[in-house]
Enzyme design. Structure first.
Site, PDB file in Angstrom:
ATOM      1  N   TYR A 218      -3.950  -1.133  -5.004  1.00 29.70           N
ATOM      2  CA  TYR A 218      -5.148  -0.301  -4.895  1.00 29.70           C
ATOM      3  C   TYR A 218      -4.798   1.174  -4.937  1.00 29.70           C
ATOM      4  O   TYR A 218      -3.625   1.553  -4.894  1.00 29.70           O
ATOM      5  CB  TYR A 218      -5.922  -0.650  -3.617  1.00 29.70           C
ATOM      6  CG  TYR A 218      -5.340  -0.103  -2.332  1.00 29.70           C
ATOM      7  CD1 TYR A 218      -4.153  -0.622  -1.807  1.00 29.70           C
ATOM      8  CD2 TYR A 218      -5.954   0.941  -1.651  1.00 29.70           C
ATOM      9  CE1 TYR A 218      -3.624  -0.117  -0.632  1.00 29.70           C
ATOM     10  CE2 TYR A 218      -5.425   1.454  -0.477  1.00 29.70           C
ATOM     11  CZ  TYR A 218      -4.249   0.915   0.027  1.00 29.70           C
ATOM     12  OH  TYR A 218      -3.715   1.419   1.175  1.00 29.70           O
TER      13      TYR A 218
ATOM     14  N   ARG B 267       0.467   6.429 -10.228  1.00 27.78           N
ATOM     15  CA  ARG B 267       0.937   5.604  -9.095  1.00 27.78           C
ATOM     16  C   ARG B 267       0.383   4.185  -9.213  1.00 27.78           C
ATOM     17  O   ARG B 267       1.064   3.212  -8.889  1.00 27.78           O
ATOM     18  CB  ARG B 267       0.542   6.240  -7.759  1.00 27.78           C
ATOM     19  CG  ARG B 267       1.149   5.492  -6.574  1.00 27.78           C
ATOM     20  CD  ARG B 267       0.958   6.227  -5.267  1.00 27.78           C
ATOM     21  NE  ARG B 267      -0.450   6.320  -4.906  1.00 27.78           N
ATOM     22  CZ  ARG B 267      -0.904   6.962  -3.832  1.00 27.78           C
ATOM     23  NH1 ARG B 267      -0.059   7.576  -3.015  1.00 27.78           N
ATOM     24  NH2 ARG B 267      -2.180   7.009  -3.561  1.00 27.78           N
TER      25      ARG B 267
ATOM     26  N   LYS C 265       1.613   0.223  -3.580  1.00 28.67           N
ATOM     27  CA  LYS C 265       0.366   0.358  -2.812  1.00 28.67           C
ATOM     28  C   LYS C 265      -0.367  -0.985  -2.866  1.00 28.67           C
ATOM     29  O   LYS C 265      -1.337  -1.174  -3.602  1.00 28.67           O
ATOM     30  CB  LYS C 265      -0.475   1.526  -3.355  1.00 28.67           C
ATOM     31  CG  LYS C 265      -1.462   2.073  -2.318  1.00 28.67           C
ATOM     32  CD  LYS C 265      -1.969   3.449  -2.704  1.00 28.67           C
ATOM     33  CE  LYS C 265      -3.159   3.905  -1.891  1.00 28.67           C
ATOM     34  NZ  LYS C 265      -2.947   4.080  -0.466  1.00 28.67           N
TER      35      LYS C 265
ATOM     36  N   GLU D 216       7.099   6.706   7.554  1.00 29.64           N
ATOM     37  CA  GLU D 216       5.765   7.274   7.299  1.00 29.64           C
ATOM     38  C   GLU D 216       4.823   6.819   8.407  1.00 29.64           C
ATOM     39  O   GLU D 216       5.257   6.266   9.418  1.00 29.64           O
ATOM     40  CB  GLU D 216       5.259   6.843   5.919  1.00 29.64           C
ATOM     41  CG  GLU D 216       5.143   5.340   5.773  1.00 29.64           C
ATOM     42  CD  GLU D 216       4.621   4.887   4.415  1.00 29.64           C
ATOM     43  OE1 GLU D 216       4.056   5.699   3.655  1.00 29.64           O
ATOM     44  OE2 GLU D 216       4.748   3.681   4.115  1.00 29.64           O
TER      45      GLU D 216
ATOM     46  N   LEU E  54       5.315   4.934   0.935  1.00 28.83           N
ATOM     47  CA  LEU E  54       4.450   5.169  -0.217  1.00 28.83           C
ATOM     48  C   LEU E  54       4.660   6.598  -0.717  1.00 28.83           C
ATOM     49  O   LEU E  54       4.671   7.530   0.092  1.00 28.83           O
ATOM     50  CB  LEU E  54       2.981   4.978   0.190  1.00 28.83           C
ATOM     51  CG  LEU E  54       2.032   5.002  -0.999  1.00 28.83           C
ATOM     52  CD1 LEU E  54       2.110   3.678  -1.751  1.00 28.83           C
ATOM     53  CD2 LEU E  54       0.610   5.263  -0.550  1.00 28.83           C
TER      54      LEU E  54
HETATM   55  C1  LIG Z   1       1.182   3.649   3.954  1.00 29.04           C
HETATM   56  C2  LIG Z   1       0.656   4.930   3.404  1.00 29.04           C
HETATM   57  N1  LIG Z   1       1.486   5.978   3.282  1.00 29.04           N
HETATM   58  C3  LIG Z   1       1.054   7.167   2.800  1.00 29.04           C
HETATM   59  C4  LIG Z   1      -0.269   7.351   2.422  1.00 29.04           C
HETATM   60  C5  LIG Z   1      -0.716   8.683   1.886  1.00 29.04           C
HETATM   61  O1  LIG Z   1      -0.885   8.630   0.488  1.00 29.04           O
HETATM   62  P1  LIG Z   1      -1.951   9.567  -0.235  1.00 29.04           P
HETATM   63  O2  LIG Z   1      -1.609  10.967   0.158  1.00 29.04           O
HETATM   64  O3  LIG Z   1      -1.750   9.334  -1.680  1.00 29.04           O
HETATM   65  O4  LIG Z   1      -3.301   9.158   0.272  1.00 29.04           O
HETATM   66  C6  LIG Z   1      -1.148   6.280   2.524  1.00 29.04           C
HETATM   67  C7  LIG Z   1      -2.556   6.445   2.108  1.00 29.04           C
HETATM   68  O5  LIG Z   1      -3.407   5.675   2.415  1.00 29.04           O
HETATM   69  C8  LIG Z   1      -0.686   5.045   3.011  1.00 29.04           C
HETATM   70  O6  LIG Z   1      -1.513   3.981   3.123  1.00 29.04           O
END
Ligand SMILES: Cc1ncc(COP(=O)(O)O)c(C=O)c1O
Length: 301
Positions: free
Chosen positions: A42, A61, A156, A188, A212
């Site tokens: 997603y 991505r 993702k 993270e 991610l």
């Molecule tokens: C596990 C995880 N890490 C990092 C992020 C941040 O990614 P982004 O800045 O692209 O939303 C997300 C976003 O939902 C996430 O689910």
């Protein structure tokens, strides 16, 4: 046929497998591999003043995630752009978040990939709900935990049980996010990337299979570099996080937000720090620029 929607969910227009229709009429067969196995990926794309932000990066991505699970991309990039534009146009809100997911489709339940099964594609747009002015002003609480997720956190995946259980630990402790460590190093958050500030320098862990690659964290690093702020991408030890001057989380919907208590202890002074305030302003300026129109530098669109 209409389905009863859960409380608080508006009956907006969604996209499902080639069709725009009301959410209350959208349905997916129970044998969809997204439902049975969590076999899909997603994206969440913020939309400012009806302009999808960093759409190219999100679609890249998405392609990476699809490659990671060996699922063919159902649409070329220009088709994704066209469909997302149409979804955004049908949503009544100026600022939105577009959620899209692609699963390996509907098939007899068997772990191995089905042959010649079309992917299921679902998209919805909702009002973008960013942190409240109070959360920005005071910062938010987080807790720490061991990162016990799988080793492909760079994909993702819609299979988010690890993240769900970890996020609930935070909520149970009255916090908004959990900050994760694997082998003593920062990875993270459950749904965010994490930055720390020490001695005036912004530090973030390097991209790897353990996290991610965040689109927002890329924006933050670019803004920091453009503004000549000190920043370094390198492994960040748990002790450095626990004794950081500032701690931030970033995501497409939370943007950049200061974490001011960690496991119940104040981070730095216990208020959002000066480096955060500067970064928050840079991010807000960029959003305002996007909202004003097409003169934004191409890298930032
Ligand atoms: C596990 C995880 N890490 C990092 C992020 C941040 O990614 P982004 O800045 O692209 O939303 C997300 C976003 O939902 C996430 O689910």
């Amino acid at each position: 046929m209409h389905f009863e929607l859960p409380p608080g969910v508006a009956d907006g227009t969604v996209y499902l497998n080639g069709e725009f229709l009301p959410l209350s009429q959208a349905r997916v067969p129970v044998l969809d591999r997204g439902f049975i196995f969590g076999d899909g990926v997603y994206e969440v794309i913020p939309v400012y003043a009806r302009r999808p932000f960093r759409l190219g990066e999100h679609l890249r991505r998405l392609q990476r995630s699809l490659d990671g699970i060996r699922l063919a991309n159902p649409y070329p990039e220009d088709e994704w752009r066209r469909l997302i534009d149409e979804l955004v146009a049908r949503c009544p809100h100026r600022d939105q978040s577009v959620y899209l997911q692609v699963t390996r489709g509907v098939a007899k339940r068997d772990h191995a990939f089905p042959k010649d099964t079309p992917a299921t594609v679902f998209m919805m747009a909702n009002v973008l709900s960013t942190p409240s002015p109070e959360a920005v002003e005071k910062g938010v609480a987080a807790v720490t935990a061991e990162d016990n997720r799988w080793l492909r956190c760079d994909i993702k995946s819609i299979a988010l049980l690890g993240n769900v259980l970890l996020r609930q630990q935070a909520v149970d402790a009255g916090a908004v996010e959990v900050i994760l460590f694997r082998d003593g190093a920062l990875t993270e958050g459950a749904a965010s990337n994490i930055f720390i500030v020490r001695g005036g320098a912004i530090l973030a862990p390097p991209k790897s299979h353990l996290m991610l690659p965040g689109t927002t964290s890329d924006v933050i690093l670019e803004l920091a570099r453009e503004a000549g702020m000190l920043c370094e991408v390198r492994a960040v030890a748990r002790e450095e996080v626990l004794s950081a001057d500032e701690l931030w989380l970033t995501s497409a919907t939370r943007e950049v937000l200061a974490v001011t208590t960690l496991d119940g202890q104040p981070v730095g002074t216990g208020s959002p720090g000066p480096v955060f305030r500067r970064m928050y302003r840079l991010f807000a300026d960029l959003k305002a620029q996007i909202a004003r129109g097409p003169e934004v530098a191409p890298g930032h669109r």
